[in-house]
Design an enzyme around this catalytic site. Sequence first.
Site, PDB file in Angstrom:
ATOM      1  N   SER A   1       0.848  -1.190   0.000  1.00 25.98           N
ATOM      2  CA  SER A   1       0.000   0.000   0.000  1.00 25.98           C
ATOM      3  C   SER A   1       0.887   1.244   0.000  1.00 25.98           C
ATOM      4  O   SER A   1       2.071   1.175  -0.343  1.00 25.98           O
ATOM      5  CB  SER A   1      -0.923  -0.041   1.226  1.00 25.98           C
ATOM      6  OG  SER A   1      -1.913   0.960   1.107  1.00 25.98           O
ATOM      7  N   ASN A   2       0.334   2.378   0.358  1.00 25.34           N
ATOM      8  CA  ASN A   2       1.124   3.607   0.415  1.00 25.34           C
ATOM      9  C   ASN A   2       0.604   4.477   1.558  1.00 25.34           C
ATOM     10  O   ASN A   2      -0.320   4.100   2.268  1.00 25.34           O
ATOM     11  CB  ASN A   2       1.072   4.351  -0.927  1.00 25.34           C
ATOM     12  CG  ASN A   2      -0.354   4.637  -1.333  1.00 25.34           C
ATOM     13  OD1 ASN A   2      -1.063   5.368  -0.644  1.00 25.34           O
ATOM     14  ND2 ASN A   2      -0.791   4.051  -2.432  1.00 25.34           N
TER      15      ASN A   2
END
Length: 409
Positions: free
Chosen positions: A214-215
């Site tokens: 993810s980020n």
Amino acid sequence: MTENSRPPTLGGARLVLGVTGSIAAYKAVSLLRALVREGATVDVVMTRAATKFITPLTFEVLSGRPVVTGLFEAHQEMRHLSLPEHADAILVAPATANFLAKAALGIADDPLSTMQLTAHCPLICAPAMDGGMWSHPTVKGHVQTLRARGVIVIDPEEGALASGRLGQGRLAEEERILVGVRSALTPRRDWEGQRLLLSAGPTQEPIDPVRYISNRSSGKMGYAIAEAASNRGAQVVLVSGPTSLSPPQGVEVVPVETAEEMAKHMNTRMSWSTVVVMAAAVADFRPKHAAELKLKKRGKPTTTLDLEQTTDILAALSARRTTQVLVGFAAETHDLLTHAKAKLSSKGLDVIVANDVTRPGGGFGSDQNAATLIERDGRITDLPLKSKRELADDILNAAQRWLTPLKKR
Ligand SMILES: Cc1cc2nc3c(=O)[nH]c(=O)nc-3n(C[C@H](O)[C@H](O)[C@H](O)COP(=O)(O)O)c2cc1C
């Protein structure tokens, strides 16, 4: 000054000015004078703590009206009901962390907190507190709850605080508060009839049932745009990756996890929309194969992940669009303008919001951001560090330029 350029005043408005126990309480005196100067009738309501900082007499003389300080004083009985009933707006300035908490939770143990529960008019809060308090997760959570409920929160400013420290917590400048009050009284409904399809937040690309790529996106910018557009009258569908945010009132939220799911829902809703804003931070890569069972540390260790590209949602939407205005984001760590301009033209966008995520005070997770808007006609607008909610209105204004009249592409 022409009639059109004259700023709206508060002539005839009936306001409640709530003053709480902040060191900035003295600034409410000047604020009261400005409100009265603009023609408003102002009833001041003070918390017990506020009366330690400044006397009710000061407000009584300057407003020309009795000041409410207690729920149970005989002559003030029921004013917690009658005042908000006739008020056009309640402005709490300064608003303490304590008041925000009470308002968020519905605690009604003094006239001001009781009034905000009985009122049907807009509530505007201008918080002031030490930087550490303002950035505390509990305070942030309460602010978010209030905003999601439609309360206008005018973010405090950065600078020297009463403690001598530097930080964000100073009561907003008087003019910003006045602008907030004026716009609450004359809400802009300039997005009525528009249908905004918006993506926000990160995506999560599974490695196995418990792990994902993810980020750092918090979704705050996208949620702020959803709130702003909804307030301005638009119908909003928010396709949101996983976030901890509460959806703004009146906005339809479509929760998704992966880039594929986001692409699917954005594509499905595309033809419904008149404006599309891709504010989500979509993962560019995902594991080629997500393991069905949790990968174990022992046994056959996997030290490399085979990745493949995810769908380019913006490019796909751009290829399919008919008359929609298309707005994209470029979150960059270097060569901001070069990358943003290239993305604007390669994806056929009308507006790109370029932001340098390494800039202190803004970017992922922050409540504030600075950005540069680049439009397809080459117009460049630098927007200094401000709350994401304020930035959201600027982004909508830029998108609006491309709405009417619809430009030929
Ligand atoms: C000198 C002093 C300054 C304070 N300044 C603030 C402030 O700026 N913001 C804040 O949230 N609380 C501040 N407080 C704490 C509040 O006064 C305290 O939380 C109080 O319970 C707030 O009550 P109220 O929300 O009912 O007004 C201060 C307290 C003191 C003693």
